[in-house]
Write a protein that holds these residues in place. Structure first.
Motif, PDB file in Angstrom:
ATOM      1  N   LEU A 117      70.128   1.665  90.076  1.00 47.24           N
ATOM      2  CA  LEU A 117      70.161   0.625  89.025  1.00 47.24           C
ATOM      3  C   LEU A 117      69.443   1.321  87.845  1.00 47.24           C
ATOM      4  N   SER A 146      69.650   3.590  82.859  1.00 44.40           N
ATOM      5  CA  SER A 146      69.123   2.374  82.374  1.00 44.40           C
ATOM      6  C   SER A 146      68.401   2.258  80.997  1.00 44.40           C
ATOM      7  N   LEU A 205      64.984  -1.878  81.754  1.00 39.84           N
ATOM      8  CA  LEU A 205      64.921  -3.053  83.125  1.00 39.84           C
ATOM      9  C   LEU A 205      63.370  -2.613  83.287  1.00 39.84           C
ATOM     10  N   GLN A 261      83.313  -2.942  77.047  1.00 40.56           N
ATOM     11  CA  GLN A 261      82.895  -3.201  78.395  1.00 40.56           C
ATOM     12  C   GLN A 261      83.596  -4.803  78.751  1.00 40.56           C
ATOM     13  N   ALA A 319      83.671  -9.751  82.162  1.00 36.09           N
ATOM     14  CA  ALA A 319      82.752 -10.045  83.348  1.00 36.09           C
ATOM     15  C   ALA A 319      81.705  -9.146  83.502  1.00 36.09           C
ATOM     16  N   LEU A 320      82.055  -7.879  83.278  1.00 39.66           N
ATOM     17  CA  LEU A 320      81.054  -6.671  83.641  1.00 39.66           C
ATOM     18  C   LEU A 320      79.972  -7.067  82.530  1.00 39.66           C
ATOM     19  N   LEU A 347      77.618  -9.770  83.747  1.00 37.05           N
ATOM     20  CA  LEU A 347      76.788  -9.444  85.056  1.00 37.05           C
ATOM     21  C   LEU A 347      75.744  -8.660  84.459  1.00 37.05           C
ATOM     22  N   ARG A 366      73.174 -10.699  82.810  1.00 33.59           N
ATOM     23  CA  ARG A 366      72.356 -11.302  83.699  1.00 33.59           C
ATOM     24  C   ARG A 366      71.364 -10.551  84.550  1.00 33.59           C
ATOM     25  N   VAL A 367      71.542  -9.252  84.715  1.00 34.12           N
ATOM     26  CA  VAL A 367      70.695  -8.165  85.363  1.00 34.12           C
ATOM     27  C   VAL A 367      69.760  -7.996  84.342  1.00 34.12           C
ATOM     28  N   LYS A 368      70.064  -7.597  83.178  1.00 38.22           N
ATOM     29  CA  LYS A 368      69.028  -7.418  82.010  1.00 38.22           C
ATOM     30  C   LYS A 368      68.010  -8.608  81.798  1.00 38.22           C
ATOM     31  N   ALA A 397      67.341 -10.819  83.908  1.00 38.71           N
ATOM     32  CA  ALA A 397      66.385 -11.101  85.488  1.00 38.71           C
ATOM     33  C   ALA A 397      65.130  -9.985  85.277  1.00 38.71           C
ATOM     34  N   PHE A 398      65.394  -8.707  84.700  1.00 35.43           N
ATOM     35  CA  PHE A 398      64.499  -7.973  84.889  1.00 35.43           C
ATOM     36  C   PHE A 398      63.591  -7.796  83.612  1.00 35.43           C
ATOM     37  N   VAL A 453      73.094   0.348  77.071  1.00 33.02           N
ATOM     38  CA  VAL A 453      73.645   1.233  78.182  1.00 33.02           C
ATOM     39  C   VAL A 453      74.932   1.794  77.755  1.00 33.02           C
ATOM     40  N   ALA A 454      75.876   0.979  77.017  1.00 36.19           N
ATOM     41  CA  ALA A 454      77.152   1.326  76.880  1.00 36.19           C
ATOM     42  C   ALA A 454      77.265   2.295  75.920  1.00 36.19           C
ATOM     43  N   VAL A 494      85.140  -8.408  88.889  1.00 37.52           N
ATOM     44  CA  VAL A 494      84.473  -7.483  88.181  1.00 37.52           C
ATOM     45  C   VAL A 494      84.746  -6.097  88.775  1.00 37.52           C
ATOM     46  N   PRO A 525      80.272   3.114  81.483  1.00 35.93           N
ATOM     47  CA  PRO A 525      79.527   2.658  80.304  1.00 35.93           C
ATOM     48  C   PRO A 525      78.876   1.208  81.022  1.00 35.93           C
ATOM     49  N   ALA A 526      77.909   1.202  81.577  1.00 35.02           N
ATOM     50  CA  ALA A 526      77.165   0.325  82.273  1.00 35.02           C
ATOM     51  C   ALA A 526      75.921   0.696  82.909  1.00 35.02           C
ATOM     52  N   TYR A 527      75.169  -0.556  83.337  1.00 32.38           N
ATOM     53  CA  TYR A 527      74.031  -0.230  84.260  1.00 32.38           C
ATOM     54  C   TYR A 527      74.937   0.361  85.540  1.00 32.38           C
ATOM     55  N   ASP A 528      74.175   0.985  86.517  1.00 33.66           N
ATOM     56  CA  ASP A 528      75.008   1.696  87.775  1.00 33.66           C
ATOM     57  C   ASP A 528      74.980   0.410  88.687  1.00 33.66           C
ATOM     58  N   ARG A 585      65.714 -10.423  92.028  1.00 35.09           N
ATOM     59  CA  ARG A 585      66.326 -10.679  90.834  1.00 35.09           C
ATOM     60  C   ARG A 585      67.661  -9.926  90.660  1.00 35.09           C
ATOM     61  N   ALA A 642      70.753 -12.116  90.043  1.00 34.61           N
ATOM     62  CA  ALA A 642      72.057 -11.902  89.005  1.00 34.61           C
ATOM     63  C   ALA A 642      73.283 -11.737  89.438  1.00 34.61           C
TER      64      ALA A 642
END
Lengths: 309, 491
Positions: free
Chosen positions: A142, A146, A150, A277, A280-281, A284, A287-289, A291-292, A304-305, B190, B200-203, B453, B457
């Protein structure tokens, strides 16, 4: 394991206000410009422990990649981190692979353990010290790429690999780089700039020689395959394609380019557009960003994109 | 059809499960099973753990059907547990609290192989070995090769980030997955990762792999395919002691050689395997080391020669090089059927899976034998020595009074010894319910909070395989009822 350098870094990061980490600024604009007003910090430096017999190295994020590789080379080892200057933490945060990724491995597979400072100013450990580990969720993957959004990487354990005994660059004009990739067993790199092709071979001397003979069967415009000191100079911007898409690259869009055949990365003089992006991606990822880093204080402005430096 | 339906018409539970009718509406009557036999069968996987009875068991055949099942479960406030072939060893697929079980084995098509992108698109129910068998004539294979590869599914490999002997050189599943279509725990679809060099995103693809079904269900998987090696050389080295074999392993790596695989089997398991496959393993040796080097002609010759030298320097008594492909296959058959061969020694086994630094192997192995002896248990060791991945099998008879408790206590001590040596809880089997409550031995509260976390998510409502991976204090509030591994879970 408490580490004073990490604890001091965590204290500096604290729990309030926008904050960013500055490495060597070799990819400073990747992911967009940093928002003005963010406090700039430097990550701790130094190689903590190299264990050649385990093929691992524990190193602090602010350590220059060149310094790390110099230390490892004394033991006949290396990592997947790209050889383009910069710091260990910066290389991991950006996630860019070395141009010889087919031989050296991918950065995302090299990170075994990450210690980072969270948005709350706490030191957090993800992953573990061994070369094989599936304990819990994979925070290491992750964190690669990043962009420090994060958590701020303080110290890592990386997988090392043996340096092959022999390494050779070969170059030819007017040849088919895809045919070259096809006939070779496991080249370290096949690069193509629209006219010339470079191939990087590594391994035991006799194997490299055998690969070279195999390669001579791939026709060239004349002159055959000649040995050269190094690969091509890489333009500054990175585009990301599927390997098969490299068959139809458009020089008008890319400018001068060097394509990594079999990988899909294209180094170009023009910068790539932001990449879309799927909703839906994106949801998500947000939500990850959240959360951290609920307050959005870590490296604000980076996304990140965006690959463009 | 009518007769099959009739045959399944066993005595119904007192109160019919209200979600069944809705699921039948989605999948049809044939692909939703709620009979007691099916539900109790799926209370188990290949581990020593058993959950409660499963809720209704669903067999979707498409991504859309998985979405519909998950949405139905959400609407009924039910948890969902995905399941492949049920070969997991940490209890990751066992049901806790009557969840809807989504079995992916009917989604078993290899959809496309693209040699230009070096990728195969597969459904999650494709059996690991079936993919490699399919790819072999094309000159490629799928690198992760768990011992259960004849049965385990690629979806299960993704969920557990599975390994196998050859991940010493090639890496575990996470290194071989490029993209995933995932039905998230709320039913949203997804795509994680992609075929391009830097998606293009977090892994999140990387983060999802090894999530043990707690982050969603993969319904389509793009795996990297690997060119078959030009040359494979397989060597068998025999030693008087297992410590000599383990020391050899460390010395090979220290010499800068990374073989494709390095596997150690101790005397007891070697004898059990030999009587099973007749591979010609030496029965008088304290341990055998199976080493495979692969790659081009010259490099493998040089490496094989050096491995032999290092082995002899560390006390190898005999060295055998597989002369033919048949001989090589037989040597591997012995290794891969080792767990089956254990049945000749004892009715049950509990397989541990920790990793230690390679240099710590000799000492930790000695401790493992001492721990087993102290708990009056027989232990055999057959493991991925090359990456320090221990697999002690504690053998027992579950009918014997107190045996389970002794196994549990010995297992915990093996975990503690491994962690004290600088190791980790799991190398390839995952956490599941088995090691959930050991997680605080490796991670701090803050570390576990951050793992949670990530989990939240993906699954804010905690409906995806609840009660697995994270200990309850760090996991979903609504499963606090499952505070400890429930009594009776063992055996």
């Amino acid at each position: 394991m408490a580490d004073d350098a990490l604890e001091a870094f965590a204290t500096e990061v604290g729990a309030r206000g926008p904050v960013a980490v500055e490495g060597a600024r070799t990819r400073w604009s990747t992911g967009g410009e940093l928002e003005p007003g963010a406090r700039l910090l430097r990550a701790p430096e130094g190689i903590v422990e190299h264990r050649p017999e385990e093929m691992t190295v524990r190193v602090r994020a602010g350590t220059p990649v060149d310094e790390l590789h110099c230390e490892l080379a004394a033991f006949g080892q290396r990592t997947a981190l790209p050889r383009r200057g910069g710091t260990v933490g910066g290389a991991l945060a950006v996630g860019e692979d070395d141009v010889c990724a087919l031989g050296r491995g991918r950065v995302r597979d090299a990170l075994l353990q990450v210690r980072y400072v969270s948005a709350e100013g706490a030191v957090v450990t993800g992953g573990g010290p061994t070369v094989k580990n599936v304990t819990g969720y994979d925070l290491c993957r992750l964190f690669v790429g990043s962009l420090g959004t994060l958590g701020l990487i303080g110290e890592v354990i990386l997988r090392t690999n043996p340096v092959p005994p022999v390494s050779r660059w070969l170059r030819a004009d007017g040849t088919d780089p895809f045919a070259a990739l096809d006939v070779l067993f496991r080249p370290s790199a096949v690069l193509f700039d629209g006219r010339a092709t470079w191939v990087h071979l590594e391994g035991h001397a006799a194997d490299v020689e055998a690969e070279r003979r195999t390669l001579s069967a791939v026709p060239t415009a004349g002159g055959g395959w000649t040995e050269c000191e190094d690969g091509p100079v890489l333009p500054p911007h990175r585009w990301s394609f599927r390997p098969s898409e490299l068959r139809q690259l458009d020089g008008a869009v890319l400018g001068a380019y060097v394509a990594s055949v079999g990988v899909g990365t294209v180094f170009a003089s023009h910068s790539p557009p932001p990449r879309p992006q799927a909703p839906a991606l994106r949801a998500l990822a947000e939500r990850v960003k959240h959360a951290f880093d609920p307050g959005g204080r870590l490296n604000p402005g980076r996304h990140v994109a965006l690959l463009a430096p | 059809m009518a007769s099959r339906a009739t045959r399944r018409a066993r005595p119904q539970p007192a109160a019919p499960d209200p979600i069944v009718a809705a699921l039948v509406g989605v999948l049809g009557r044939d692909r939703v099973r709620d009979d007691a036999a099916e539900r109790s069968l799926l209370a188990h996987d290949a581990s020593v753990f058993s959950g409660g009875a499963a809720g209704p068991v669903c067999f979707p055949t498409s991504t859309e059907e998985v979405q519909a099942v998950v949405r139905t479960a959400v609407a009924h406030g039910r948890a969902v547990v995905p399941r492949g072939a049920g070969t997991g060893l940490a209890g990751g697929a066992i049901p806790l609290g009557r969840p809807v079980v989504v079995v992916t084995t009917k989604m078993n098509r290899i959809l496309d192989v693209d040699l230009d992108d070096r990728v195969a698109w597969v459904e999650p129910g494709v059996v690991n070995l079936d993919l490699t068998t399919y790819l072999r004539p094309l000159g490629y294979h799928f690198a992760p090769d768990p011992s259960s590869q004849q049965a385990c599914t690629i979806g299960g490999n993704v969920a557990n980030n599975s390994g196998g002997p050859h991940c010493l050189a090639y890496g575990v599943t996470g290194q071989h997955v490029l993209a995933l279509d995932v039905v998230l725990p709320d039913g949203e679809l997804v795509r994680l990762g992609g075929l391009d060099a830097e998606p293009p995103a977090y892994d999140l693809r990387g983060a999802f792999i090894g999530g043990e079904g707690t982050l969603g269900i993969a319904t389509l998987i793009a795996v990297r395919i690997t060119k078959n090696p030009l040359r494979v050389r397989t060597l068998l080295l025999a030693f008087d002691t297992i410590e000599d074999a383990a020391t050899t392993v460390g010395s090979v790596i220290a010499a800068g050689i990374v073989p494709a695989a390095m596997e150690v089997m101790d005397r007891r398991i070697t004898a059990a395997v030999e009587s099973f496959v007749h591979a010609g393993y030496p029965l008088d040796a304290g341990a055998v080391l199976l080493v495979e080097v692969d790659g081009p002609e010259e490099g493998t010759a040089v490496d094989a020669e050096r491995v032999v030298e290092i082995g002899r320097a560390n006390g190898a008594t005999t060295v055998r090089v597989a002369a033919t492909e048949e001989e090589r296959a037989l040597l591997w058959k012995g290794r891969k059927t080792a767990f089956g061969a254990v049945a000749k020694i004892a009715p049950s086994y509990y397989l541990q899976d920790t990793v230690v630094p390679r240099s710590a192997l000799p000492g930790v192995l000695q401790s493992v034998y001492e721990i087993a002896e102290r708990h009056d248990l027989m232990v055999v060791n057959v493991f991925h020595a090359g990456d320090g991945n221990l697999h002690p099998l504690l053998l027992f008879d579950s009918r014997e009074h107190g045996a389970i408790e002794r196994v549990h206590a010995a297992g915990r001590e093996i975990v503690e010894v491994s962690l004290a040596a600088g190791g980790v809880l799991s190398g390839e089997h995952g956490i599941g319910v088995e090691k959930r409550d050991y997680m605080p031995l490796q991670f701090s509260d803050v570390d576990l909070d951050h793992q949670n976390r990530l989990r939240r998510a993906f699954d804010p409502a905690c409906r995806a395989n609840p009660g697995k991976v994270l200990p309850s204090g760090h996991s979903c509030a609504d499963i606090q009822a499952l505070e400890r591994v429930p009594a009776g879970l063992w055996g």
